[in-house]
Design a protein around this motif. Structure first.
Motif, PDB file in Angstrom:
ATOM      1  N   GLY A   1       2.948  -0.773  16.838  1.00 46.57           N
ATOM      2  CA  GLY A   1       3.002  -1.954  17.679  1.00 46.57           C
ATOM      3  C   GLY A   1       4.262  -2.766  17.443  1.00 46.57           C
ATOM      4  N   ASP A   2       4.088  -4.086  17.391  1.00 46.41           N
ATOM      5  CA  ASP A   2       5.232  -4.971  17.257  1.00 46.41           C
ATOM      6  C   ASP A   2       5.549  -5.307  15.806  1.00 46.41           C
ATOM      7  OD1 ASP A   2       3.000  -6.439  16.713  1.00 46.41           O
ATOM      8  OD2 ASP A   2       3.489  -8.119  18.060  1.00 46.41           O
ATOM      9  N   ARG A   3       4.996  -4.586  14.885  1.00 42.92           N
ATOM     10  CA  ARG A   3       5.287  -4.839  13.467  1.00 42.92           C
ATOM     11  C   ARG A   3       6.713  -4.383  13.135  1.00 42.92           C
ATOM     12  NH1 ARG A   3      -0.054  -3.034  13.717  1.00 42.92           N
ATOM     13  NH2 ARG A   3      -1.572  -4.456  12.736  1.00 42.92           N
ATOM     14  N   PRO A   4       7.432  -5.143  12.316  1.00 47.61           N
ATOM     15  CA  PRO A   4       8.786  -4.717  11.918  1.00 47.61           C
ATOM     16  C   PRO A   4       8.734  -3.408  11.137  1.00 47.61           C
ATOM     17  CG  PRO A   4       8.391  -7.022  11.369  1.00 47.61           C
ATOM     18  CD  PRO A   4       7.068  -6.435  11.746  1.00 47.61           C
ATOM     19  N   LEU A   5       9.703  -2.544  11.402  1.00 48.69           N
ATOM     20  CA  LEU A   5       9.777  -1.240  10.749  1.00 48.69           C
ATOM     21  C   LEU A   5      11.150  -1.061  10.119  1.00 48.69           C
ATOM     22  CD1 LEU A   5       8.806   1.684  10.150  1.00 48.69           C
ATOM     23  CD2 LEU A   5       9.660   2.307  12.433  1.00 48.69           C
ATOM     24  N   LEU A   6      11.171  -0.706   8.849  1.00 54.73           N
ATOM     25  CA  LEU A   6      12.412  -0.352   8.151  1.00 54.73           C
ATOM     26  C   LEU A   6      12.310   1.095   7.705  1.00 54.73           C
ATOM     27  CD1 LEU A   6      13.190  -3.476   5.900  1.00 54.73           C
ATOM     28  CD2 LEU A   6      14.286  -2.800   8.033  1.00 54.73           C
ATOM     29  N   ARG A   7      13.393   1.842   7.915  1.00 57.68           N
ATOM     30  CA  ARG A   7      13.456   3.241   7.496  1.00 57.68           C
ATOM     31  C   ARG A   7      14.587   3.406   6.494  1.00 57.68           C
ATOM     32  NH1 ARG A   7      10.724   6.816  10.942  1.00 57.68           N
ATOM     33  NH2 ARG A   7      10.199   6.058  13.029  1.00 57.68           N
ATOM     34  N   THR A   8      14.325   4.128   5.407  1.00 61.78           N
ATOM     35  CA  THR A   8      15.370   4.328   4.396  1.00 61.78           C
ATOM     36  C   THR A   8      16.510   5.165   4.936  1.00 61.78           C
ATOM     37  OG1 THR A   8      14.186   6.255   3.513  1.00 61.78           O
ATOM     38  CG2 THR A   8      13.723   4.113   2.488  1.00 61.78           C
TER      39      THR A   8
ATOM     40  N   ASP B   1       0.304  -6.574   2.885  1.00 64.06           N
ATOM     41  CA  ASP B   1       1.498  -7.179   3.457  1.00 64.06           C
ATOM     42  C   ASP B   1       2.506  -6.138   3.896  1.00 64.06           C
ATOM     43  OD1 ASP B   1       0.742  -9.998   2.803  1.00 64.06           O
ATOM     44  OD2 ASP B   1       0.804  -9.193   0.771  1.00 64.06           O
ATOM     45  N   VAL B   2       2.643  -5.084   3.106  1.00 64.31           N
ATOM     46  CA  VAL B   2       3.611  -4.031   3.406  1.00 64.31           C
ATOM     47  C   VAL B   2       2.913  -2.680   3.278  1.00 64.31           C
ATOM     48  CG1 VAL B   2       5.828  -2.988   2.830  1.00 64.31           C
ATOM     49  CG2 VAL B   2       5.503  -5.436   2.498  1.00 64.31           C
ATOM     50  N   LEU B   3       3.074  -1.832   4.273  1.00 63.42           N
ATOM     51  CA  LEU B   3       2.540  -0.474   4.250  1.00 63.42           C
ATOM     52  C   LEU B   3       3.693   0.506   4.130  1.00 63.42           C
ATOM     53  CD1 LEU B   3       0.404   1.785   4.723  1.00 63.42           C
ATOM     54  CD2 LEU B   3       0.812   1.469   7.189  1.00 63.42           C
ATOM     55  N   VAL B   4       3.644   1.343   3.092  1.00 61.81           N
ATOM     56  CA  VAL B   4       4.581   2.459   2.987  1.00 61.81           C
ATOM     57  C   VAL B   4       3.986   3.583   3.828  1.00 61.81           C
ATOM     58  CG1 VAL B   4       5.777   4.043   1.456  1.00 61.81           C
ATOM     59  CG2 VAL B   4       5.253   1.730   0.682  1.00 61.81           C
ATOM     60  N   ALA B   5       4.592   3.884   4.949  1.00 61.54           N
ATOM     61  CA  ALA B   5       4.006   4.776   5.954  1.00 61.54           C
ATOM     62  C   ALA B   5       3.658   6.129   5.359  1.00 61.54           C
ATOM     63  CB  ALA B   5       4.981   4.947   7.119  1.00 61.54           C
TER      64      ALA B   5
ATOM     65  N   LEU C   1       0.835  -1.190   0.000  1.00 54.94           N
ATOM     66  CA  LEU C   1       0.000   0.000   0.000  1.00 54.94           C
ATOM     67  C   LEU C   1       0.875   1.248   0.000  1.00 54.94           C
ATOM     68  CD1 LEU C   1      -2.882   1.173   0.157  1.00 54.94           C
ATOM     69  CD2 LEU C   1      -2.639   1.173   2.664  1.00 54.94           C
ATOM     70  N   PHE C   2       0.704   2.096  -1.035  1.00 57.55           N
ATOM     71  CA  PHE C   2       1.400   3.380  -1.126  1.00 57.55           C
ATOM     72  C   PHE C   2       0.437   4.473  -0.687  1.00 57.55           C
ATOM     73  CE2 PHE C   2       3.747   0.664  -3.976  1.00 57.55           C
ATOM     74  CZ  PHE C   2       5.065   1.042  -3.771  1.00 57.55           C
ATOM     75  N   THR C   3       0.948   5.419   0.117  1.00 56.14           N
ATOM     76  CA  THR C   3       0.060   6.408   0.734  1.00 56.14           C
ATOM     77  C   THR C   3       0.483   7.854   0.518  1.00 56.14           C
ATOM     78  OG1 THR C   3       1.306   6.180   2.792  1.00 56.14           O
ATOM     79  CG2 THR C   3      -0.645   4.779   2.527  1.00 56.14           C
ATOM     80  N   GLY C   4       1.559   8.106  -0.211  1.00 53.03           N
ATOM     81  CA  GLY C   4       1.986   9.481  -0.437  1.00 53.03           C
ATOM     82  C   GLY C   4       2.273  10.204   0.858  1.00 53.03           C
ATOM     83  N   ASP C   5       1.782  11.451   0.963  1.00 56.59           N
ATOM     84  CA  ASP C   5       1.973  12.268   2.170  1.00 56.59           C
ATOM     85  C   ASP C   5       0.652  12.448   2.911  1.00 56.59           C
ATOM     86  OD1 ASP C   5       4.649  12.566   1.951  1.00 56.59           O
ATOM     87  OD2 ASP C   5       4.624  14.625   1.222  1.00 56.59           O
ATOM     88  N   LEU C   6      -0.122  11.400   2.964  1.00 51.58           N
ATOM     89  CA  LEU C   6      -1.439  11.453   3.579  1.00 51.58           C
ATOM     90  C   LEU C   6      -1.339  11.929   5.025  1.00 51.58           C
ATOM     91  CD1 LEU C   6      -4.054  10.607   2.137  1.00 51.58           C
ATOM     92  CD2 LEU C   6      -4.004   8.491   3.477  1.00 51.58           C
TER      93      LEU C   6
ATOM     94  N   VAL D   1       7.218   0.187   6.206  1.00 55.20           N
ATOM     95  CA  VAL D   1       8.457   0.801   5.720  1.00 55.20           C
ATOM     96  C   VAL D   1       8.212   2.294   5.577  1.00 55.20           C
ATOM     97  CG1 VAL D   1       9.176  -1.298   4.526  1.00 55.20           C
ATOM     98  CG2 VAL D   1       7.884   0.432   3.272  1.00 55.20           C
ATOM     99  N   SER D   2       9.272   3.066   5.732  1.00 58.94           N
ATOM    100  CA  SER D   2       9.135   4.521   5.712  1.00 58.94           C
ATOM    101  C   SER D   2      10.262   5.139   4.910  1.00 58.94           C
ATOM    102  CB  SER D   2       9.150   5.068   7.147  1.00 58.94           C
ATOM    103  OG  SER D   2       9.119   6.484   7.152  1.00 58.94           O
ATOM    104  N   SER D   3       9.918   6.089   4.031  1.00 54.53           N
ATOM    105  CA  SER D   3      10.910   6.841   3.265  1.00 54.53           C
ATOM    106  C   SER D   3      11.187   8.133   4.007  1.00 54.53           C
ATOM    107  CB  SER D   3      10.390   7.118   1.850  1.00 54.53           C
ATOM    108  OG  SER D   3      11.322   7.887   1.125  1.00 54.53           O
ATOM    109  N   ASP D   4      12.331   8.203   4.665  1.00 52.24           N
ATOM    110  CA  ASP D   4      12.636   9.376   5.483  1.00 52.24           C
ATOM    111  C   ASP D   4      14.125   9.654   5.467  1.00 52.24           C
ATOM    112  OD1 ASP D   4      13.716   7.397   7.231  1.00 52.24           O
ATOM    113  OD2 ASP D   4      11.786   7.213   8.226  1.00 52.24           O
ATOM    114  N   GLY D   5      14.523  10.747   6.094  1.00 52.16           N
ATOM    115  CA  GLY D   5      15.921  11.122   6.185  1.00 52.16           C
ATOM    116  C   GLY D   5      16.549  10.611   7.468  1.00 52.16           C
ATOM    117  N   ARG D   6      17.802  10.984   7.685  1.00 51.39           N
ATOM    118  CA  ARG D   6      18.514  10.520   8.876  1.00 51.39           C
ATOM    119  C   ARG D   6      18.030  11.236  10.128  1.00 51.39           C
ATOM    120  NH1 ARG D   6      24.869  10.392   7.626  1.00 51.39           N
ATOM    121  NH2 ARG D   6      24.814   9.388   9.666  1.00 51.39           N
TER     122      ARG D   6
END
Length: 849
Positions: free
Chosen positions: A810-817, A764-768, A742-747, A791-796
C-alpha cells in the motif's frame, strides 16, 4: 679577508634544510593541493591562470620569503588542478555520457588493454567457474542513429571466461553499460571513487563468449609479449601437484594473482605477511641487491655495477604487473644508479619525493589509496630510521669486552657470532620500523592488527628471498635450457613450500589476526608524531656512545604509548560509538542477494541477525567487516541465524573466528539443513572448534538482551518436519523501549500462514520476508503486523515477485538495500527513525508513547 690562494683547497659547503632536499617541499605542497581538490570550487581553468601569475611573480620577485610563499601557493594549486582534472574532467565524446547508475544494454566496439584476468565468484556451496575482468578501450557505441565514435576506458566484466581474449584484440560486445557502484554501506570500499581515480568511470558487464565477437587478431604489443614470455617460462615445468607453488611464486615474483590461491592469500593475510605477496619495493630491492652481489663477485667496477643493476631492475619492472610500489622502487633504483654512474651523491628522501611527484602527476587520486600510502610511508620510515635505529641497537647490546674476545684464538667464532648478531639486529630493526610505520595505516584502512607480524616477517624473510631468487633463476634457466624445465621447477618450489609452512604456522598462533576498530585520525597522527620524536632523538645520538637508560626507556615508553593508544584503546573503548548514540540502532546492510543486520544496543552489546550473501565473493571481508570496524565494534555477543540458506550464513564462520561470539541462536531444523552442503558443515565445525554454545529457539521463546530490550520468537514451532528451510525461518520481534522491528528471514507462503496464527504484534518496521518477494499470503501478513515502514534486503536486479512488493504494502514507505544502500533504524523511547545510507535526507517517524 683576502681571496684564498689557488693552491689552497676550497671548503665544500653542503646545503642544508630545504636547499638540500628541494623536491620534498614541492611534493608536500603538491599533496596538500590534491587533498584540497574537493574542498575548493571546481575551477581548474581559473587555477591555471592563477598559477601562471604566481610563477611570473616568483621569477620577478626580489624578497626570498615572498618568492617562497608564491611558489608554495603555485605548487598547492597545481596539485588541486591535477586532482580536479583527473576526477571531474572528461572529453565531450567520452563513453561516460552513455552510462548511468542503472544498467543500460549497449553494443560497443573497442580494443582490449591487456589480457583479461580470472577473478573468483561468491561461494554458493557448489563449484562455480571464475569470472574474467579486464580493461576495454571503447571507441564506438551503437545508438538509434547508428554507430557513434567515442573515447574512454571501461572496466570489462565477463561472467563466463572466454579463452579467446588476448591483449590488443579488437572486439565487439553486447552487455550492460553502467557506472561502477558506489559504496552501499558505511566503511565499505568505494569502487566508484577508486575507478574514477584511475580514469575508468564506466563498467561493461557481459555474459560470455556468445556476446563477444573478436573482430581482429591484433598482435600483442612487445611489452605484453615480453610479459607473457616471462610468465610462460616461470610456469613451464610445474606439474598439477605443484600448481599451488607455481601460482604463489607467480604472484610474488610478477604480481599476477589467481583465484585458486585464495587459501594462500588468507594465510599471508592472517599472519601479517601479506606484503610478501604484493610486488613492492621489497621485491625490487631483493632483485637489485642480488644483481649488485653478482656484479661484485665477477669483479665489475662501480659504474659498470650501477649500469648492470639499473638494467636488471628495469627489466624486472617491465616483466612485473605495474603498480605504484613497483614504479616507486624502480625510480629509486634508477636514480641511485644514475647518481653512482655520474659520480653524484643522491639522497633517498629526495628520490622518494621525485618518485611520488611522478606517480601523482599521472594518477593524482592515488594519494587516497591504501597501497600508495603504505608504500611511501614505510619506505620513508626505513630511510630515516633504519640507520639510526641500527646504530642505537648495536650500541645498546654491544658488550664492552668484545675487543678482548676478538683477540683470543677463538676470534673467528666470535666474529661469526658478532656478524650473525648484526644481521639479526638489522632484520629486526627493519621489521620493527616497517611495522610501526605501516600499522597505523593498516589499522585505519583495514582494521587489522597482527601480533606476530614482526617475527613472521623476520623468519619468513630469508625464505621469501630464496623464493624470489629461485623464481628468477627458474625463468632464466628455462629460457636457456627449456628441456630441463621440470628440474628447474622442482628447485624453485622448495623454498616456496618452506615459506608457506612458516607463514601457515604463524597464522595459527593466538592473536595472529585481531579485528581492530578503525582508529580516529588524531590517534594515527599521534602515533606518527611519536615516530618523529624517535627519529629526532636517534639521529643526533653519537654513534659510539652508549645511550643512557633514561633515553632507552623513554623511547620504549613512547612506542608503547603510541601503540597502546592506537591499538589497545580502540578495543577497550569499542562500545564508545554505541554509548554515544542513546537509541538502539539496527543496520540492515546492503549485501545484495542475502541478509545481514547489526543490532547495537545502548549497553554496548552487539547482536548480528544473519550474515550472508551470494552476490559478494567475501561478505565479511568486503562488507560486514568494514562496517563493524567503522562503528568501532570489536566483539559480537550474539549471532542469530534465521535459517540454513547460504545467502544468510556463508559469512558467519569468519565472524565466529574473529569476533569472539558468545552465543549462536538458530531454529530447530538449522543443523540438519546446514549439513547438506560444504559451507554449512564448515560453519558447524567452526562453531564446535570455537566452543560457542548454540541455542535452539522456537515459538514462544524470548531471548533477553537487556532491561529494555528483548528478542521474542513467533515462529517456527518445535517440529519443523514438512517445512522447507525458508518456511522454517525464525520470525522474531526485536523490541526496545516499546518500539518493534519484525525480522522474517526467507518466510514463504506456508511459513507466513503459520506465523499469522500466532497473533503477530503490531510493529513499527517490517523486514520484508524473502528479500521482498511476494507470495499469496503477503498482503494478509502485512496487515497482521501493521508496520509503519517496510524495508527489504535485496540486490539491484529484482525478480517479478519483488517488483510487486510496493503494490502489496500500500502507501507504506519502502526502502530497499539494493537501491538505497544500508538502512539505519534507530529505536528509542521517543520513537523510530529510519534513514538510508545513500539518502542524506532524514526520514523520521515518531510513535506516540
Amino acid at each position: 679577508m683576502g681571496e684564498p690562494r689557488r693552491d689552497e683547497p676550497r671548503e665544500r659547503i653542503r646545503p642544508v634544510g630545504v636547499a638540500a632536499y628541494p623536491l620534498v617541499p614541492v611534493a608536500v605542497c603538491f599533496v596538500v593541493g590534491i587533498l584540497l581538490h574537493d574542498r575548493l570550487p571546481i575551477r581548474p581553468g581559473v587555477y591555471l591562470t592563477v598559477i601562471t601569475c604566481l610563477v611570473v611573480a616568483t621569477i620577478v620577485g626580489r624578497r626570498a620569503s615572498l618568492r617562497m610563499a608564491l611558489a608554495t601557493g603555485a605548487f598547492v594549486l597545481l596539485g588541486t588542478v591535477a586532482a580536479q582534472l583527473a576526477r571531474y574532467h572528461y572529453p565531450a565524446d567520452h563513453v561516460v555520457r552513455y552510462a548511468s547508475e542503472s544498467p543500460r544494454l549497449a553494443r560497443v566496439e573497442g580494443t582490449l588493454v591487456g589480457t583479461p584476468r580470472l577473478v573468483g565468484q561468491p561461494d554458493t556451496g557448489r563449484p562455480r567457474p571464475p569470472k574474467m575482468a579486464g580493461l576495454l578501450r571503447i571507441d564506438r557505441v551503437e545508438t538509434w542513429d547508428g554507430w557513434v565514435d567515442v573515447s574512454g576506458n571501461a572496466l570489462l566484466q565477463i561472467r563466463e571466461p572466454d579463452p579467446r581474449l588476448l591483449d590488443g584484440q579488437r572486439v565487439r560486445l553486447l552487455g550492460w553499460l553502467e557506472q561502477p557502484g558506489r559504496a552501499m554501506n558505511p566503511g565499505q570500499f568505494d569502487y566508484a571513487a577508486f575507478y574514477r581515480g584511475r580514469r575508468v568511470p564506466v563498467s561493461l558487464r557481459t555474459h560470455g563468449p556468445a556476446a563477444i565477437d573478436v573482430l581482429s587478431e591484433a598482435a600483442p604489443s612487445r611489452l605484453a609479449g615480453f610479459r607473457q614470455h616471462v610468465r610462460s617460462a616461470l610456469l613451464d615445468g610445474f606439474n598439477s601437484g605443484d600448481r599451488d607453488d607455481a601460482l604463489l611464486l607467480r604472484a610474488m615474483l610478477l604480481g599476477q594473482r589467481d583465484p585458486a590461491m585464495d587459501d594462500d592469500r588468507e594465510l599471508f593475510r592472517a599472519s601479517g605477511t601479506g606484503h610478501f605477496l604484493a610486488v613492492s619495493g621489497l621485491h625490487v630491492g631483493i632483485i637489485a641487491a642480488s644483481a649488485f652481489a653478482v656484479a661484485r663477485l665477477l669483479g665489475a667496477g662501480t659504474r659498470l655495477t650501477a649500469v648492470w643493476c639499473v638494467v636488471v631492475v628495469g627489466t624486472y619492472t617491465l616483466a612485473a604487473e605495474p603498480s605504484p610500489p613497483v614504479l616507486r622502487a624502480a625510480i629509486l633504483a634508477v636514480g641511485l644508479g644514475t647518481g653512482i654512474l655520474f659520480g653524484r651523491r643522491t639522497a633517498g628522501v629526495q628520490l622518494l619525493a621525485l618518485a611520488g611527484l611522478l606517480l601523482l602527476a599521472v594518477f593524482p587520486l592515488d594519494i587516497y589509496r591504501a597501497g600508495f600510502q603504505l608504500s611511501f610511508v614505510t619506505v620513508l620510515a626505513l630511510i630515516l630510521l633504519a640507520g639510526p635505529a641500527r646504530r642505537w641497537a648495536l650500541a645498546t647490546v654491544r658488550q664492552p669486552d668484545d675487543a678482548a674476545a676478538l683477540a683470543t684464538p677463538d676470534g673467528r667464532v666470535v666474529r661469526l657470532a658478532d656478524w650473525c648478531d648484526r644481521k639479526l639486529i638489522d632484520a629486526f630493526a627493519a621489521a620493527l620500523i616497517a611495522w610501526l610505520a605501516s600499522m597505523p595505516l593498516v589499522a585505519m584502512h583495514f582494521g587489522q592488527f597482527h601480533l606476530w607480524s614482526i617475527p613472521a616477517s623476520v623468519l619468513a624473510g630469508p625464505l621469501v628471498v630464496a623464493s624470489l631468487l629461485g623464481g628468477v633463476v627458474k625463468v632464466v634457466l628455462t629460457l636457456l635450457v627449456p628441456e630441463a624445465a621440470a628440474w628447474w621447477a622442482t628447485m624453485a618450489s622448495w623454498p616456496v613450500e618452506a615459506m608457506r609452512s612458516t607463514v601457515a604456522w604463524f597464522s595459527r598462533l593466538p592473536l595472529a589476526d585481531v579485528p581492530l576498530p578503525t582508529p580516529p585520525l588524531w590517534l594515527v597522527v599521534a602515533t606518527y608524531l611519536a615516530l618523529v620524536g624517535i627519529w629526532l632523538t636517534l639521529r643526533k645520538w653519537p654513534v659510539r656512545r652508549r645511550p643512557p637508560a633514561s633515553l632507552v626507556w623513554g623511547l620504549r615508553a613512547s612506542v608503547v604509548l603510541a601503540a597502546g593508544f592506537l591499538f589497545v584503546m580502540p578495543v577497550l573503548g569499542a562500545t564508545t560509538p554505541t554509548l554515544l548514540t542513546k537509541p538502539l540502532r539496527v543496520t540492515l546492510l546492503a549485501v545484495g542477494a542475502g541478509q545481514a543486520a547489526v543490532v547495537e544496543q545502548p549497553n554496548g552489546r552487539v547482536t548480528m541477525i544473519d550474515a550472508g550473501s551470494i552476490s559478494l565473493a567475501e561478505p565479511w571481508e568486503s562488507c560486514i567487516g568494514p562496517f563493524l570496524r567503522s562503528r568501532g565494534i570489536a566483539r559480537i555477543d550474539r549471532l542469530v541465524l534465521s535459517h540454513a540458506n547460504l545467502d544468510h550464513y556463508n559469512g558467519a564462520a569468519d565472524l565466529i573466528e574473529r569476533y569472539g561470539i558468545r552465543e549462536v541462536v538458530v531454529g530447530p531444523g538449522f543443523e540438519d539443513d546446514a549439513r547438506r552442503d560444504g559451507v554449512g558443515r564448515a560453519l558447524l565445525a567452526a562453531i564446535a572448534e570455537a566452543d560457542v554454545p548454540m541455542r535452539i529457539v522456537q515459538r514462544g521463546d524470548v531471548v533477553p538482551m537487556g532491561s529494555a530490550t528483548s528478542f521474542q520468537v513467533h515462529w517456527p514451532p518445535a517440529e519443523v518436519d514438512g517445512l522447507t528451510p525458508n518456511d522454517a525461518s525464525i520470525v522474531a520481534t526485536l523490541q526496545h523501549e516499546g518500539q518493534r522491528v519484525l525480522f522474517t528471514g526467507d518466510l514463504q507462503a506456508d511459513g507466513m500462514t503459520g506465523a499469522m496464527g500466532n497473533d503477530l504484534p503490531d510493529v513499527d518496521v517490517l523486514v520484508a520476508p524473502h528479500h521482498g518477494s511476494t507470495e499469496t499470503p503477503t498482503p494478509d501478513f502485512v496487515e497482521a503486523c501493521l508496520p509503519e515502514w517496510v524495508v527489504s534486503s535485496d540486490g539491484r536486479r529484482l525478480s517479478q515477485k519483488q517488483r510487486r512488493l510496493p503494490d502489496v504494502i500500500g502507501d507504506r514507505p519502502l526502502l530497499r538495500t539494493g537501491r538505497d544502500g544500508a538502512i539505519l533504524i534507530d529505536l528509542s523511547r521517543e520513537g523510530v527513525t529510519v534513514e538510508s545510507f545513500l539518502d542524506s535526507e532524514r526520514r523520521t517517524l515518531t510513535v506516540a508513547e
